[in-house]
Design a protein around this motif. Structure first.
Motif, PDB file in Angstrom:
ATOM      1  N   GLN A  38      -2.696   0.549 -13.898  1.00 17.75           N
ATOM      2  CA  GLN A  38      -1.889   0.808 -12.670  1.00 17.75           C
ATOM      3  C   GLN A  38      -1.587   2.047 -12.361  1.00 17.75           C
ATOM      4  O   GLN A  38      -1.496   2.602 -11.305  1.00 17.75           O
ATOM      5  CB  GLN A  38      -1.036  -0.378 -12.631  1.00 17.75           C
ATOM      6  N   GLN A  52       2.942  -4.151  -5.609  1.00 20.04           N
ATOM      7  CA  GLN A  52       2.978  -4.824  -7.109  1.00 20.04           C
ATOM      8  C   GLN A  52       4.060  -3.832  -8.031  1.00 20.04           C
ATOM      9  O   GLN A  52       4.729  -4.154  -8.891  1.00 20.04           O
ATOM     10  CB  GLN A  52       1.758  -4.523  -7.883  1.00 20.04           C
ATOM     11  N   GLU A  95      -0.636   0.391  -4.569  1.00 26.71           N
ATOM     12  CA  GLU A  95      -0.146  -0.585  -4.660  1.00 26.71           C
ATOM     13  C   GLU A  95       1.288  -0.835  -4.946  1.00 26.71           C
ATOM     14  O   GLU A  95       1.688  -1.331  -5.788  1.00 26.71           O
ATOM     15  CB  GLU A  95      -1.026  -1.374  -5.921  1.00 26.71           C
TER      16      GLU A  95
END
Length: 498
Positions: free
Chosen positions: A127, A368, A365
């Protein structure tokens, strides 16, 4: 009976029952792929045609190979930073060698059945890697919006922001580019709220068509995409390119391309598999398929490919049933460029930059990240460190730094050592359990040094699951010193000492 059932299943036309669904899905994916193939190529600093070549290979070759059913392969926004850096350092001629080498390495990894191991990489590192790529992508693409060349280094990009602001406020090209880019972003954002049937037409395509038509009608002074012949744009490695394969920097780029392209493809596979009920991805076969595609792209001198989550998700959402849809999408790409190459020259580069800015934003993102910061700060630290290092240095160094920190963090969390001491009149009994590694050595020695003097010490390590060499030597050294000074020591070691 068998003939009757087969005939009924295939339908009156003789076509399989899924053909109509796959045909429709292939057209939708094709419409999404055209601007993205061109945009990724332009952002990577290579001719736009090379991005389309990669999309064609991803459809016609990788689409036919076993591995995944619904994934669609092509040039990926996540690799633009890596490609641009490789072209800048080694030249366009070396790109084919790097991509080919990465493809061969992917095939070797797949044949060696190492594909499933890519799922073992820390999610926070992945990520963070994607977030870092997103940040670099956004930071770079804001300059084409203003009609300026993208600076090479991150520091130069930050330093160039005042000039960019001046351009989009004062120059006709900058103002026009900003208006078109903002309009494209607004169309793509609001298109998500359109009725479901309307959303079968991709928002990215609508944004490109509307803004390109506006630029043409108003004769706006903006740069536009230049697309020529595919054959003329092919960039097969020459003698100098093949000679560069012995350069350590080129070898490093090959390994980096292979690992990151593989990771992105297989992470995409895991996400796409959750979106449909059909056959799931066979990871090792998918890795071989991606490697075969990159090998061919390397021979043609085109961009590297990965399985792309945007096109893959579009493929599923458009109702695809088999891999025929992704093969047909490659055929439509080839047909479009051969018959209508001039259409792409109407697209402003500012609009393509807007598409990639949106892709970069999705990679961040932020929701998240916020959840991770609240729920697990150590994982969030790994993510932020990885992203920050990628922005500050480059993709390879940032990812390796994130992996190193994640490994150390995991080792510390796994290496939990419990110490329990019972102080009697004449003896001190110390029981230890858990894992005793060098990471817990300071804590272990602190406990031993705090034991009272002048008493017999019974040190029981039999419940320790793992005692590494560093801790073993430290215990023996402490016991020897204790015996020489003022007491006796009895050490009970575990059955196995690492």
């Amino acid at each position: 009976m068998t003939r009757l059932l087969t005939s009924e299943t295939r339908g009156k036309s003789g076509a399989p029952p899924t053909f109509g669904a796959d045909l429709g899905a292939s057209l939708v994916v094709f419409l999404v792929a055209v601007p993205l193939c061109v945009g990724v190529a332009v952002a990577s600093g290579v001719p736009a045609e090379l991005g389309i070549v990669t999309g064609i290979v991803g459809g016609l070759l990788v689409g036919l190979m076993p591995g995944s059913t619904m994934q669609v392969s092509g040039p990926a926004a996540g690799l633009t930073v890596l490609v641009a850096s490789a072209v800048e350092q080694h030249g366009l001629r070396a790109l084919g060698v790097i991509v080919l080498g990465a493809g061969v390495l992917q095939i070797v990894l797949g044949i060696s059945r190492l594909g499933t191991w890519f799922r073992a990489i820390s999610p926070s590192v992945v990520q963070g890697m994607l977030a870092g790529i997103g940040l670099v992508l956004i930071l770079g693409q804001i300059f084409p919006v203003g009609g300026l060349e993208q600076p090479e280094s991150t520091l130069a990009k930050f330093a160039g922001i005042p000039d960019l602001i001046g351009a989009v406020v004062t120059t006709p090209e900058g103002i026009s580019g900003l208006v078109l880019a903002v309009l494209a972003l607004l169309i793509m954002s609001f298109w998500k709220k359109a009725p479901e049937k309307v959303r079968l037409v991709p928002g990215a395509l609508v944004a490109v068509v509307v803004t390109s038509a506006l630029a043409a009608l108003l004769v706006l002074p903006v740069q536009k995409v230049e697309v020529g012949s595919l054959l003329a744009a092919l960039n097969p490695p020459d003698a100098a390119g093949w000679g560069s394969v012995f350069d350590l920097a080129v070898l490093g780029s090959i390994v980096t391309f292979a690992l990151i392209a593989s990771a992105e493809s297989l992470f995409s596979a895991a996400a796409v598999d959750r979106m449909h009920d059909g056959p799931k991805t066979q990871y090792n076969k998918e890795l071989v398929a991606q490697g075969a595609g990159n090998t061919i792209c390397g021979l043609l001198g085109a961009l590297p490919m990965t399985a792309v989550i945007v096109r893959s998700a579009t493929n599923v959402q458009a109702g695809a049933k088999t891999k025929l849809s992704r093969v047909l999408h490659g055929f439509w790409l080839l047909l479009f460029v051969v018959l209508l190459p001039g259409v792409l020259s109407f697209i402003p580069t500012a609009v393509l930059a807007a598409l990639l800015i949106q892709a970069g934003w999705k990679l961040l993102e932020l929701r998240q990240v916020a959840v991770l910061v609240r729920e697990n700060r150590s994982e969030a630290f790994v993510l932020i460190l990885t992203a920050g290092m990628i922005v500050a240095t480059d993709l390879l160094i940032g990812t390796l730094a994130g992996l190193a920190v994640a490994i150390v963090k995991t080792a510390i969390e796994v290496s939990r050592l419990s110490v329990k001491a019972e102080d009697g009149d004449e003896q001190v009994r110390v029981e230890m359990g858990g894992t005793a590694t060098f990471l817990r050595l300071p804590r272990l020695l602190d406990h031993l040094d705090q034991l009272p003097t002048g008493k017999h010490v019974h040190l029981d390590l039999t419940m320790v699951r793992h005692l590494d060499r560093a801790c073993h030597q430290a215990v023996e050294h402490w016991a020897a010193q204790r015996r020489r000074s003022d007491g006796t020591v009895e050490v009970a070691l575990p059955a196995r000492v690492g």
